[in-house]
Design a protein around this motif. Structure first.
Motif, PDB file in Angstrom:
ATOM      1  N   UNK A  32      -7.159   2.581 -12.014  1.00  0.00           N
ATOM      2  CA  UNK A  32      -8.399   2.932 -12.322  1.00  0.00           C
ATOM      3  C   UNK A  32      -8.445   4.454 -12.882  1.00  0.00           C
ATOM      4  N   UNK A  33      -7.768   5.271 -12.224  1.00  0.00           N
ATOM      5  CA  UNK A  33      -7.532   6.579 -12.651  1.00  0.00           C
ATOM      6  C   UNK A  33      -6.992   6.729 -14.082  1.00  0.00           C
ATOM      7  N   UNK A  34      -5.789   5.963 -14.206  1.00  0.00           N
ATOM      8  CA  UNK A  34      -5.276   5.843 -15.399  1.00  0.00           C
ATOM      9  C   UNK A  34      -6.186   5.476 -16.372  1.00  0.00           C
ATOM     10  N   UNK A  35      -6.827   4.329 -16.366  1.00  0.00           N
ATOM     11  CA  UNK A  35      -7.835   3.591 -17.269  1.00  0.00           C
ATOM     12  C   UNK A  35      -8.994   4.380 -17.912  1.00  0.00           C
ATOM     13  N   UNK A  36      -9.370   5.296 -16.824  1.00  0.00           N
ATOM     14  CA  UNK A  36     -10.360   6.259 -17.011  1.00  0.00           C
ATOM     15  C   UNK A  36      -9.837   7.661 -17.804  1.00  0.00           C
ATOM     16  N   UNK A  37      -8.528   7.813 -17.865  1.00  0.00           N
ATOM     17  CA  UNK A  37      -7.980   9.067 -18.412  1.00  0.00           C
ATOM     18  C   UNK A  37      -7.763  10.089 -17.618  1.00  0.00           C
ATOM     19  N   UNK A  38      -7.991   9.831 -16.188  1.00  0.00           N
ATOM     20  CA  UNK A  38      -7.764  10.765 -15.214  1.00  0.00           C
ATOM     21  C   UNK A  38      -6.224  10.926 -14.867  1.00  0.00           C
TER      22      UNK A  38
ATOM     23  N   UNK B 126       1.675   9.469 -16.457  1.00  0.00           N
ATOM     24  CA  UNK B 126       0.802   8.823 -15.645  1.00  0.00           C
ATOM     25  C   UNK B 126       1.136   7.377 -15.767  1.00  0.00           C
ATOM     26  N   UNK B 127       1.543   6.721 -17.146  1.00  0.00           N
ATOM     27  CA  UNK B 127       1.678   5.609 -17.403  1.00  0.00           C
ATOM     28  C   UNK B 127       3.054   4.902 -16.731  1.00  0.00           C
ATOM     29  N   UNK B 128       4.054   5.915 -16.737  1.00  0.00           N
ATOM     30  CA  UNK B 128       5.319   5.575 -16.050  1.00  0.00           C
ATOM     31  C   UNK B 128       5.132   5.445 -14.431  1.00  0.00           C
ATOM     32  N   UNK B 129       4.086   6.246 -14.047  1.00  0.00           N
ATOM     33  CA  UNK B 129       4.017   6.375 -12.541  1.00  0.00           C
ATOM     34  C   UNK B 129       3.233   5.042 -12.237  1.00  0.00           C
ATOM     35  N   UNK B 130       2.213   4.592 -12.786  1.00  0.00           N
ATOM     36  CA  UNK B 130       1.440   3.362 -12.577  1.00  0.00           C
ATOM     37  C   UNK B 130       2.417   2.038 -12.757  1.00  0.00           C
ATOM     38  N   UNK B 131       3.171   2.093 -13.614  1.00  0.00           N
ATOM     39  CA  UNK B 131       3.955   0.834 -14.116  1.00  0.00           C
ATOM     40  C   UNK B 131       5.060   0.622 -13.025  1.00  0.00           C
ATOM     41  N   UNK B 132       5.580   1.853 -12.766  1.00  0.00           N
ATOM     42  CA  UNK B 132       6.769   1.969 -11.303  1.00  0.00           C
ATOM     43  C   UNK B 132       6.080   1.624  -9.905  1.00  0.00           C
TER      44      UNK B 132
ATOM     45  N   UNK C 204      -4.890   2.124  -2.811  1.00  0.00           N
ATOM     46  CA  UNK C 204      -4.173   3.204  -3.515  1.00  0.00           C
ATOM     47  C   UNK C 204      -3.805   2.755  -4.799  1.00  0.00           C
ATOM     48  N   UNK C 205      -3.120   1.617  -4.779  1.00  0.00           N
ATOM     49  CA  UNK C 205      -2.729   1.231  -6.194  1.00  0.00           C
ATOM     50  C   UNK C 205      -3.556   0.986  -7.018  1.00  0.00           C
ATOM     51  N   UNK C 206      -4.844   0.351  -6.919  1.00  0.00           N
ATOM     52  CA  UNK C 206      -5.813   0.033  -7.854  1.00  0.00           C
ATOM     53  C   UNK C 206      -6.620   1.417  -8.170  1.00  0.00           C
ATOM     54  N   UNK C 207      -6.511   2.370  -7.067  1.00  0.00           N
ATOM     55  CA  UNK C 207      -7.131   3.872  -7.419  1.00  0.00           C
ATOM     56  C   UNK C 207      -6.346   4.410  -8.489  1.00  0.00           C
ATOM     57  N   UNK C 208      -5.198   4.269  -8.537  1.00  0.00           N
ATOM     58  CA  UNK C 208      -4.141   4.803  -9.406  1.00  0.00           C
ATOM     59  C   UNK C 208      -4.396   4.096 -10.712  1.00  0.00           C
TER      60      UNK C 208
ATOM     61  N   UNK D 249      -4.961  12.181 -11.396  1.00  0.00           N
ATOM     62  CA  UNK D 249      -5.310  11.643 -10.396  1.00  0.00           C
ATOM     63  C   UNK D 249      -4.629  10.246  -9.977  1.00  0.00           C
ATOM     64  N   UNK D 250      -3.949   9.758 -11.102  1.00  0.00           N
ATOM     65  CA  UNK D 250      -3.279   8.789 -10.822  1.00  0.00           C
ATOM     66  C   UNK D 250      -1.865   8.865 -10.134  1.00  0.00           C
ATOM     67  N   UNK D 251      -1.281   9.986  -9.814  1.00  0.00           N
ATOM     68  CA  UNK D 251       0.052  10.157  -9.387  1.00  0.00           C
ATOM     69  C   UNK D 251       0.166   9.953  -7.996  1.00  0.00           C
ATOM     70  N   UNK D 252      -0.784  10.470  -7.178  1.00  0.00           N
ATOM     71  CA  UNK D 252      -0.964  10.457  -5.672  1.00  0.00           C
ATOM     72  C   UNK D 252      -1.123   8.942  -5.218  1.00  0.00           C
ATOM     73  N   UNK D 253      -2.131   8.499  -5.599  1.00  0.00           N
ATOM     74  CA  UNK D 253      -2.182   6.988  -5.058  1.00  0.00           C
ATOM     75  C   UNK D 253      -1.202   6.022  -5.656  1.00  0.00           C
ATOM     76  N   UNK D 254      -0.667   6.197  -6.782  1.00  0.00           N
ATOM     77  CA  UNK D 254       0.555   5.404  -7.014  1.00  0.00           C
ATOM     78  C   UNK D 254       1.774   5.555  -6.102  1.00  0.00           C
ATOM     79  N   UNK D 255       2.002   6.900  -5.877  1.00  0.00           N
ATOM     80  CA  UNK D 255       3.241   7.229  -5.027  1.00  0.00           C
ATOM     81  C   UNK D 255       2.919   6.804  -3.477  1.00  0.00           C
ATOM     82  N   UNK D 256       1.596   6.857  -3.144  1.00  0.00           N
ATOM     83  CA  UNK D 256       1.181   6.477  -1.663  1.00  0.00           C
ATOM     84  C   UNK D 256       1.197   4.867  -1.451  1.00  0.00           C
ATOM     85  N   UNK D 257       0.850   4.272  -2.619  1.00  0.00           N
ATOM     86  CA  UNK D 257       0.883   2.710  -2.464  1.00  0.00           C
ATOM     87  C   UNK D 257       2.457   2.366  -2.123  1.00  0.00           C
ATOM     88  N   UNK D 258       3.347   2.587  -3.065  1.00  0.00           N
ATOM     89  CA  UNK D 258       4.582   2.234  -2.644  1.00  0.00           C
ATOM     90  C   UNK D 258       5.229   2.953  -1.255  1.00  0.00           C
TER      91      UNK D 258
END
Length: 223
Positions: free
Chosen positions: A98-104, A197-203, A92-96, A107-116
């Protein structure tokens, strides 16, 4: 690799040392000029798929001539890839990412949270299984303490017990925010800005790396 005019070039990333079951994050090709082959053919990728899919391990290119072109061009190849891992929280971390990189961004929020959340639970489970049965520990983590209490005060207490440094407050506070944002996105479909989304992925990245680095440490021996 060498790109030749009017010939199909096949790039198998396995020739670069990439394992067959690795996840390809990106492949970058740069024509190299100034040598015997003068760099006037540009690699143009042929269609691999019309759907959003993982990058394949075998790619096909044609040489597209510019400035008159040449018969052949040396091409520098860079491949970014993720090694196969037994750590399920990385998925899920990589999914987050990839979602951020594609501008989605939503879609980045839930997998970022799930990974942690998953990584934190696995670290706490491994630690407390030293002192109680697996079923009791699972019940405690699933029903006794929420993510908020796992993050604070449970995690700082555990890390202090194993002699690890405390997670920085900036990261812990942002992870708490991420948990709340996750619920709003999942249940209310709340919009997400690029900055959020950037804050979510970096955190999530900082939180995951902290847990991966210090989580496996054993408990201190009793005096």
């Amino acid at each position: 690799m060498v790109l030749k005019r009017d010939e199909l070039a096949v790039l198998d990333v396995g020739s670069l040392g990439v394992p067959p079951d690795a996840k390809i994050l990106g492949v970058f090709l740069t024509p190299v000029g100034g040598g015997e082959n003068d760099g006037h053919l540009v690699p143009a990728i042929t269609a691999q798929s019309f759907t959003r899919a993982p990058v394949p391990h075998q790619l096909h290119f044609h040489g597209y001539p510019i400035l008159g072109g040449s018969d052949a061009t040396d091409v520098s190849v860079l491949c970014n890839w993720m090694a196969p891992t037994g750590d399920p929280e990385l998925v899920p971390l990589w999914s987050a990412i990839e979602a951020y990189s594609s501008g989605a961004y939503q879609e980045a929020i839930v997998p970022a949270a799930v990974a942690v959340e998953y990584k934190l639970a696995s670290v706490l489970r491994a630690y407390f299984k030293q002192f109680a049965g697996e079923g009791r520990v699972d019940d405690f983590l699933q029903n006794g303490v929420t993510f908020s209490y796992q993050l604070n005060p449970l995690l700082p207490a555990v890390m202090h017990g194993v002699g690890a440094p405390k997670l920085r407050d900036e990261v812990a506070n942002k992870l708490s925010w991420l948990r709340g944002k996750r619920n709003k996105v999942a249940h209310k479909h709340e919009a997400v800005t690029q900055d959020e989304a950037a804050d979510a992925v970096v955190a999530a990245l900082f939180g995951y790396q902290y847990l991966a680095l210090y989580g496996p440490l054993p408990a201190k021996a009793s005096p």
